[in-house]
Scaffold this motif. Structure first.
Motif, PDB file in Angstrom:
ATOM      1  N   ILE A  32      -9.275 -24.891 -46.665  1.00 23.14           N
ATOM      2  CA  ILE A  32      -8.192 -25.783 -46.269  1.00 23.14           C
ATOM      3  C   ILE A  32      -8.477 -27.159 -46.870  1.00 23.14           C
ATOM      4  CG2 ILE A  32      -9.293 -26.319 -44.047  1.00 23.14           C
ATOM      5  CD1 ILE A  32      -6.402 -26.534 -42.894  1.00 23.14           C
ATOM      6  N   ALA A  33      -7.515 -27.677 -47.623  1.00 20.14           N
ATOM      7  CA  ALA A  33      -7.637 -28.980 -48.269  1.00 20.14           C
ATOM      8  C   ALA A  33      -6.583 -29.919 -47.700  1.00 20.14           C
ATOM      9  CB  ALA A  33      -7.478 -28.834 -49.783  1.00 20.14           C
ATOM     10  N   LEU A  34      -6.938 -31.179 -47.548  1.00 20.42           N
ATOM     11  CA  LEU A  34      -6.053 -32.190 -46.973  1.00 20.42           C
ATOM     12  C   LEU A  34      -5.446 -33.063 -48.062  1.00 20.42           C
ATOM     13  CD1 LEU A  34      -8.369 -33.288 -44.010  1.00 20.42           C
ATOM     14  CD2 LEU A  34      -6.477 -31.634 -43.955  1.00 20.42           C
ATOM     15  N   PHE A  35      -4.190 -33.466 -47.852  1.00 24.65           N
ATOM     16  CA  PHE A  35      -3.465 -34.218 -48.871  1.00 24.65           C
ATOM     17  C   PHE A  35      -2.768 -35.448 -48.281  1.00 24.65           C
ATOM     18  CE2 PHE A  35      -4.116 -30.093 -50.600  1.00 24.65           C
ATOM     19  CZ  PHE A  35      -4.345 -30.317 -51.940  1.00 24.65           C
ATOM     20  N   THR A  36      -2.549 -36.436 -49.155  1.00 20.63           N
ATOM     21  CA  THR A  36      -1.848 -37.663 -48.770  1.00 20.63           C
ATOM     22  C   THR A  36      -0.334 -37.433 -48.813  1.00 20.63           C
ATOM     23  OG1 THR A  36      -1.598 -38.540 -51.011  1.00 20.63           O
ATOM     24  CG2 THR A  36      -3.689 -39.019 -49.872  1.00 20.63           C
ATOM     25  N   SER A  37       0.403 -38.408 -48.353  1.00 25.51           N
ATOM     26  CA  SER A  37       1.866 -38.326 -48.360  1.00 25.51           C
ATOM     27  C   SER A  37       2.436 -38.355 -49.779  1.00 25.51           C
ATOM     28  CB  SER A  37       2.469 -39.462 -47.534  1.00 25.51           C
ATOM     29  OG  SER A  37       2.067 -40.713 -48.067  1.00 25.51           O
ATOM     30  N   SER A  38       1.623 -38.670 -50.769  1.00 30.27           N
ATOM     31  CA  SER A  38       2.075 -38.677 -52.164  1.00 30.27           C
ATOM     32  C   SER A  38       2.113 -37.279 -52.770  1.00 30.27           C
ATOM     33  CB  SER A  38       1.161 -39.554 -53.016  1.00 30.27           C
ATOM     34  OG  SER A  38       1.243 -40.892 -52.581  1.00 30.27           O
ATOM     35  N   ALA A  39       1.534 -36.298 -52.075  1.00 31.67           N
ATOM     36  CA  ALA A  39       1.493 -34.926 -52.597  1.00 31.67           C
ATOM     37  C   ALA A  39       2.870 -34.281 -52.534  1.00 31.67           C
ATOM     38  CB  ALA A  39       0.504 -34.093 -51.798  1.00 31.67           C
ATOM     39  N   SER A  40       3.095 -33.367 -53.441  1.00 32.76           N
ATOM     40  CA  SER A  40       4.318 -32.576 -53.457  1.00 32.76           C
ATOM     41  C   SER A  40       3.911 -31.114 -53.276  1.00 32.76           C
ATOM     42  CB  SER A  40       5.055 -32.786 -54.782  1.00 32.76           C
ATOM     43  OG  SER A  40       6.254 -32.056 -54.786  1.00 32.76           O
ATOM     44  N   LEU A  41       3.977 -30.645 -52.040  1.00 33.31           N
ATOM     45  CA  LEU A  41       3.551 -29.288 -51.692  1.00 33.31           C
ATOM     46  C   LEU A  41       4.640 -28.588 -50.900  1.00 33.31           C
ATOM     47  CD1 LEU A  41      -0.035 -30.168 -50.345  1.00 33.31           C
ATOM     48  CD2 LEU A  41       0.500 -29.217 -52.588  1.00 33.31           C
ATOM     49  N   TYR A  48      -4.229 -24.379 -55.640  1.00 36.08           N
ATOM     50  CA  TYR A  48      -4.865 -25.614 -55.188  1.00 36.08           C
ATOM     51  C   TYR A  48      -5.040 -26.548 -56.373  1.00 36.08           C
ATOM     52  CZ  TYR A  48      -8.851 -28.709 -54.474  1.00 36.08           C
ATOM     53  OH  TYR A  48      -9.668 -29.800 -54.450  1.00 36.08           O
ATOM     54  N   SER A  49      -4.808 -27.825 -56.151  1.00 35.66           N
ATOM     55  CA  SER A  49      -5.018 -28.860 -57.161  1.00 35.66           C
ATOM     56  C   SER A  49      -5.575 -30.093 -56.455  1.00 35.66           C
ATOM     57  CB  SER A  49      -3.687 -29.210 -57.833  1.00 35.66           C
ATOM     58  OG  SER A  49      -3.818 -30.391 -58.592  1.00 35.66           O
ATOM     59  N   THR A  50      -6.357 -30.872 -57.151  1.00 38.63           N
ATOM     60  CA  THR A  50      -6.904 -32.093 -56.562  1.00 38.63           C
ATOM     61  C   THR A  50      -5.901 -33.242 -56.563  1.00 38.63           C
ATOM     62  OG1 THR A  50      -7.838 -32.750 -58.684  1.00 38.63           O
ATOM     63  CG2 THR A  50      -9.286 -31.512 -57.196  1.00 38.63           C
ATOM     64  N   SER A  51      -4.750 -33.051 -57.185  1.00 39.80           N
ATOM     65  CA  SER A  51      -3.739 -34.107 -57.264  1.00 39.80           C
ATOM     66  C   SER A  51      -3.283 -34.531 -55.868  1.00 39.80           C
ATOM     67  CB  SER A  51      -2.541 -33.620 -58.082  1.00 39.80           C
ATOM     68  OG  SER A  51      -1.567 -34.618 -58.162  1.00 39.80           O
ATOM     69  N   ASN A  52      -3.511 -35.780 -55.537  1.00 40.82           N
ATOM     70  CA  ASN A  52      -3.144 -36.388 -54.251  1.00 40.82           C
ATOM     71  C   ASN A  52      -3.900 -35.805 -53.058  1.00 40.82           C
ATOM     72  OD1 ASN A  52      -1.160 -38.362 -55.163  1.00 40.82           O
ATOM     73  ND2 ASN A  52      -0.002 -36.558 -55.772  1.00 40.82           N
ATOM     74  N   GLU A  53      -5.037 -35.166 -53.321  1.00 40.98           N
ATOM     75  CA  GLU A  53      -5.918 -34.749 -52.223  1.00 40.98           C
ATOM     76  C   GLU A  53      -6.582 -36.011 -51.678  1.00 40.98           C
ATOM     77  OE1 GLU A  53      -9.544 -31.586 -51.318  1.00 40.98           O
ATOM     78  OE2 GLU A  53      -9.028 -32.047 -53.389  1.00 40.98           O
ATOM     79  N   ILE A  54      -6.873 -36.038 -50.386  1.00 40.53           N
ATOM     80  CA  ILE A  54      -7.537 -37.222 -49.838  1.00 40.53           C
ATOM     81  C   ILE A  54      -8.904 -37.353 -50.485  1.00 40.53           C
ATOM     82  CG2 ILE A  54      -6.311 -37.020 -47.631  1.00 40.53           C
ATOM     83  CD1 ILE A  54      -9.065 -36.225 -46.418  1.00 40.53           C
ATOM     84  N   SER A  55      -9.423 -38.569 -50.484  1.00 42.78           N
ATOM     85  CA  SER A  55     -10.748 -38.786 -51.054  1.00 42.78           C
ATOM     86  C   SER A  55     -11.743 -39.021 -49.930  1.00 42.78           C
ATOM     87  CB  SER A  55     -10.725 -39.976 -52.012  1.00 42.78           C
ATOM     88  OG  SER A  55     -10.314 -41.141 -51.328  1.00 42.78           O
ATOM     89  N   PHE A  95     -10.095 -41.144 -42.687  1.00 44.26           N
ATOM     90  CA  PHE A  95      -9.123 -40.951 -43.757  1.00 44.26           C
ATOM     91  C   PHE A  95      -7.766 -40.670 -43.141  1.00 44.26           C
ATOM     92  CE2 PHE A  95     -11.507 -36.924 -43.190  1.00 44.26           C
ATOM     93  CZ  PHE A  95     -10.508 -36.118 -42.679  1.00 44.26           C
ATOM     94  N   THR A  96      -6.739 -40.682 -43.972  1.00 44.57           N
ATOM     95  CA  THR A  96      -5.381 -40.383 -43.539  1.00 44.57           C
ATOM     96  C   THR A  96      -4.876 -39.195 -44.340  1.00 44.57           C
ATOM     97  OG1 THR A  96      -4.972 -42.697 -43.031  1.00 44.57           O
ATOM     98  CG2 THR A  96      -3.039 -41.288 -43.320  1.00 44.57           C
ATOM     99  N   ALA A  97      -4.363 -38.191 -43.631  1.00 40.99           N
ATOM    100  CA  ALA A  97      -3.815 -37.002 -44.290  1.00 40.99           C
ATOM    101  C   ALA A  97      -2.399 -36.773 -43.777  1.00 40.99           C
ATOM    102  CB  ALA A  97      -4.676 -35.787 -44.026  1.00 40.99           C
ATOM    103  N   ASN A  98      -1.540 -36.251 -44.646  1.00 43.01           N
ATOM    104  CA  ASN A  98      -0.150 -35.995 -44.300  1.00 43.01           C
ATOM    105  C   ASN A  98       0.163 -34.502 -44.225  1.00 43.01           C
ATOM    106  OD1 ASN A  98       2.929 -35.803 -45.186  1.00 43.01           O
ATOM    107  ND2 ASN A  98       2.592 -37.826 -44.277  1.00 43.01           N
ATOM    108  N   GLY A  99      -0.743 -33.685 -44.761  1.00 45.52           N
ATOM    109  CA  GLY A  99      -0.545 -32.244 -44.738  1.00 45.52           C
ATOM    110  C   GLY A  99      -1.741 -31.538 -45.342  1.00 45.52           C
ATOM    111  N   ASP A 120       1.707 -39.242 -41.304  1.00 44.92           N
ATOM    112  CA  ASP A 120       0.285 -39.510 -41.545  1.00 44.92           C
ATOM    113  C   ASP A 120      -0.518 -39.333 -40.267  1.00 44.92           C
ATOM    114  OD1 ASP A 120       0.678 -40.014 -44.223  1.00 44.92           O
ATOM    115  OD2 ASP A 120       0.740 -42.183 -43.988  1.00 44.92           O
ATOM    116  N   LYS A 121      -1.645 -38.674 -40.388  1.00 46.18           N
ATOM    117  CA  LYS A 121      -2.563 -38.466 -39.251  1.00 46.18           C
ATOM    118  C   LYS A 121      -3.920 -38.951 -39.637  1.00 46.18           C
ATOM    119  CE  LYS A 121       0.619 -36.191 -37.023  1.00 46.18           C
ATOM    120  NZ  LYS A 121       1.471 -36.883 -36.156  1.00 46.18           N
TER     121      LYS A 121
END
Length: 121
Positions: A32-41, A48-55, A95-99, A120-121
């Motif tokens: 399970i990978a967490l992503f920011t609100s900038s991700a398009s999923l 899986y891609s690291t694009s817009n994954e939280i850091s 950190f903040t994750a959106n999905g 955002d959570k």
């Protein structure tokens, strides 16, 4: 960009092709990978891609690729098949994750499901 909850369309086809195994012995590794609100999923997500994954931020214990899901328990609930994993936690989260994306690490990071947190959570 947005995150929309969905069972990935490619995953549905791959299930019929026998590419994913949830068996407790000899099954595949799911993450399970967490992503920011900038991700398009969403349903069209295939991998899986690291694009817009939280850091990883100040001791969050989050690494790129996310966490391994354990204790998989596939069950039937009425006429719906579900898969229950053990809960995952990230200690000292800052950190903040959106999905998130659940994906099959064993099968070249094939996407399974996207879960939008509703903000955002």
């Amino acid at each position: 960009m947005a995150i929309s909850s969905a069972i990935c369309s490619s995953f549905k086809q791959e299930l019929l092709q026998g590419k994913h195994s949830f068996e407790s012995s000899g099954g595949h590794t799911f993450k399970i990978a967490l992503f920011t609100s900038s991700a398009s999923l969403g349903a069209a997500t295939t991998d899986y891609s690291t694009s817009n994954e939280i850091s990883n931020t100040s001791g969050s214990a989050y690494s790129a690729g996310g966490a391994t899901l354990t204790s998989v328990t596939p069950v039937l609930s009425g006429s719906t098949a579900i898969c229950d994993f053990a809960d995952v936690s990230f200690t000292s989260a800052s950190f903040t994750a959106n999905g998130c994306l659940i994906y099959n690490d064993t099968q070249s990071d094939k996407a399974c499901a996207v879960i939008a947190f509703g903000g955002d959570k």
